[in-house]
Design a protein around this motif. Structure first.
Motif, mmCIF file in Angstrom:
data_model
loop_
_atom_site.group_PDB
_atom_site.id
_atom_site.type_symbol
_atom_site.label_atom_id
_atom_site.label_comp_id
_atom_site.label_asym_id
_atom_site.label_seq_id
_atom_site.Cartn_x
_atom_site.Cartn_y
_atom_site.Cartn_z
ATOM 1 N N VAL A 287 0.835 -1.196 0.000
ATOM 2 C CA VAL A 287 0.000 0.000 0.000
ATOM 3 C C VAL A 287 0.874 1.251 0.000
ATOM 4 O O VAL A 287 0.596 2.233 -0.699
ATOM 5 C CB VAL A 287 -0.953 -0.008 1.214
ATOM 6 N N GLN A 429 -9.098 -3.946 4.815
ATOM 7 C CA GLN A 429 -8.589 -3.258 3.628
ATOM 8 C C GLN A 429 -8.823 -1.755 3.734
ATOM 9 O O GLN A 429 -7.948 -0.949 3.366
ATOM 10 C CB GLN A 429 -9.251 -3.794 2.366
ATOM 11 N N GLU A 434 -3.437 -4.516 2.541
ATOM 12 C CA GLU A 434 -3.611 -5.075 1.208
ATOM 13 C C GLU A 434 -4.397 -6.383 1.244
ATOM 14 O O GLU A 434 -4.128 -7.262 2.062
ATOM 15 C CB GLU A 434 -2.238 -5.307 0.567
ATOM 16 N N ARG A 435 -5.366 -6.494 0.342
ATOM 17 C CA ARG A 435 -6.242 -7.677 0.211
ATOM 18 C C ARG A 435 -7.038 -7.951 1.496
ATOM 19 O O ARG A 435 -7.521 -9.052 1.706
ATOM 20 C CB ARG A 435 -5.458 -8.932 -0.144
#
Length: 503
Positions: A287, A429, A434-435
């Motif tokens: 990120v 998130q 991330e994810r």
């Protein structure tokens, strides 16, 4: 070891998570001018705090191990951890509940745990447990100094005598089969290998080197800070501020300023530019690359990372106490291998869930109003790559988890709740993970050690990373170490350093 070239007198750290705070203490202790910019109103990052109607919830990690690594950070500014934090050993470390109705209390004391295993599983299993402790203790000695608590620039850096010792011990076999050479009872196998989930892997896929997490978790001991887990970043930030670190809370950094290929500061959401010789980025690494650095700065490896499973967390304030529970409680379903197949291979919710229930008020009643109790309920889930719509699924899954708990013996759990707060993978998130994966990128072979994204940005001078997305990896001990490793990239290697955790 590669370090940041040129001047390093002024450092801006983006994010007051545990890794950023660890780095800040080491840098200010070495005479650097340090500014920490944090978007929230408090320090902690993932180790945050949520207050609802007198209940004080920890929003992130619930298990604290290896407190000597916290003491190391205080040492850098001449402070004693004991003057800032009050830690209490958690006993038992975990209470494991099995579908056959049996329970097993996990204890840090070797003799006490061997006796517990003897009473529950028999004398042969107790003997196997003692051999397993010897194995994970040796792993810790061989891994910590050469493979965890140091910066690694190349696979060749791993060529030390300890590599041969690890290979000889079977550390590069799969974890579950290796555990099974010592432990034959499925109950002990589960409670001493589930920790691979922290690394984003099934124990059937993880290498046996990750049994070192079981050492940190189930041999070295688990602790709880007075005031909750958030007391740790509060204490670290307090000591850092006392020694000159400037904290700017409630401000967001929108980009790293770069001139001639080198970071020269950061820009905030208000448009202010803050100059620096070095920028340390504590947000989730992929990120941070995507949102704070130019596209050409992101290495190809970062774009192709695979991620750990996520989790669903229910923070519950309740009027109900349960006498059979401990501080940390693991409820195993009948399925085990299938849990990881569901989460990792199929990308679906567990068909037979295993759940962690932490009861912080078991150790610190002051975290809740009089007569109140806090329950931190965690159920592993797939990450957002599975494509589940958590905005729709979340409320339904909350009800399923509450029903599951009531079936496990938490009688009247749903009706006893006075406040609650749910965190889904979609929420993780939104918080910058991330994810939706709070355990970051998985520790598969090619995402571990020298293959994990470097803490030194390869395409921009003067940018250093700290946190679970870089070396050495995931978990409170690892992110504290990552802060030290980030500081070393700026200060150079400290030849006199020796962690208390290695003594």
């Amino acid at each position: 070891m590669r370090t940041v070239p040129g001047p390093t007198d002024r450092v801006v750290i983006v994010g007051a998570g545990l890794a950023g705070l660890s780095a800040a203490l080491r840098l200010v202790g070495a005479g650097r001018e340090v500014t920490v910019i944090e978007r929230e109103s408090i320090p902690g990052g993932r180790a945050g705090r949520l207050e609802l109607d007198g209940y004080q919830f920890d929003t992130g990690p619930s298990v604290l191990t290896m407190p000597d690594l916290i003491a190391d950070a205080f040492d850098c500014v001449g402070e004693r951890m004991e003057d800032w934090l009050e830690l209490t050993p958690v006993d038992p470390l975990y209470r494991a509940f099995y579908p056959d109705g049996s329970t097993l209390d996990v204890k840090a004391n070797r003799e006490a745990m061997a006796e517990e295993v003897r009473q529950v599983c028999g004398p042969e299993e107790a003997a196997g447990y003692e051999r397993y402790v010897d194995f994970v203790s040796a792993l810790y000695r061989h891994e910590m100094k050469d493979f965890i608590d140091r910066n690694i620039d190349s696979p060749f850096d791993l060529l030390t005598p300890n590599l041969a010792r690890l290979a000889a011990a079977g550390a590069f076999r799969r974890l579950a089969p290796k555990v099974a050479t010592y432990l034959k009872d499925p109950r002990t196998q589960r409670v001493l290998s589930f920790q691979s989930m922290y690394a984003g892997l099934s124990p059937y896929d993880a290498l046996a080197i990750y049994a070192v997490i079981a050492y940190m978790d189930s041999v070295a001991g688990v602790f709880f800070p007075k005031g909750g887990m958030h007391a740790v970043p509060q204490a670290l930030a307090g000591a850092a501020e006392k020694h000159g670190v400037v904290f700017r809370y409630g401000e967001s950094v929108t980009r790293v300023l770069i001139e001639h290929g080198r970071a020269v500061g950061v820009e905030t959401a208000s448009g202010e530019r803050i100059s620096a010789d070095v920028v340390v980025l504590n947000p989730d690494l992929p990120v941070a690359y995507r949102e704070l650095l130019p596209p050409e700065a992101t290495p190809r490896r970062v774009k192709s990372l695979t991620y750990s499973p996520s989790c669903f967390v229910l923070l519950a304030g309740s009027t109900q106490a349960y006498t059979k529970t401990a501080h940390h409680n693991i409820h195993f379903g009948r399925a085990w291998r299938e849990v990881f197949t569901d989460l990792i291979d199929r990308g679906q919710l567990m068909t037979d869930p295993s759940i962690l229930v932490t009861n912080p008020t078991h150790s610190d009643p002051a975290l809740a109003p009089a007569g109140g109790h806090i329950y931190y309920v965690l159920a592993p889930t797939p990450n957002l790559d599975a494509g589940l719509d958590w905005d729709v699924l979340g409320p339904r899954y909350r009800d399923e988890i509450v029903s599951r708990l009531e079936g496990l013996g938490y009688v009247g759990f749903g009706d006893s709740l006075t406040v609650e707060h749910v965190t889904t993978p979609a929420d993780w998130q939104r918080r910058g993970m991330e994810r939706g994966a709070p355990f970051a990128s998985a520790h598969s072979f090619f995402q571990t050690g020298p293959f994990r994204p470097s803490n030194l940005a390869p395409n921009v001078e003067g940018v250093v990373f700290a946190g679970s997305g870089t070396q050495p990896g995931v978990g409170v001990p690892m992110v504290l170490i990552s802060g030290r490793l980030a500081a070393e990239r700026i200060l150079g290697p400290d030849r006199t350093y020796r962690s208390r955790a290695l003594m």
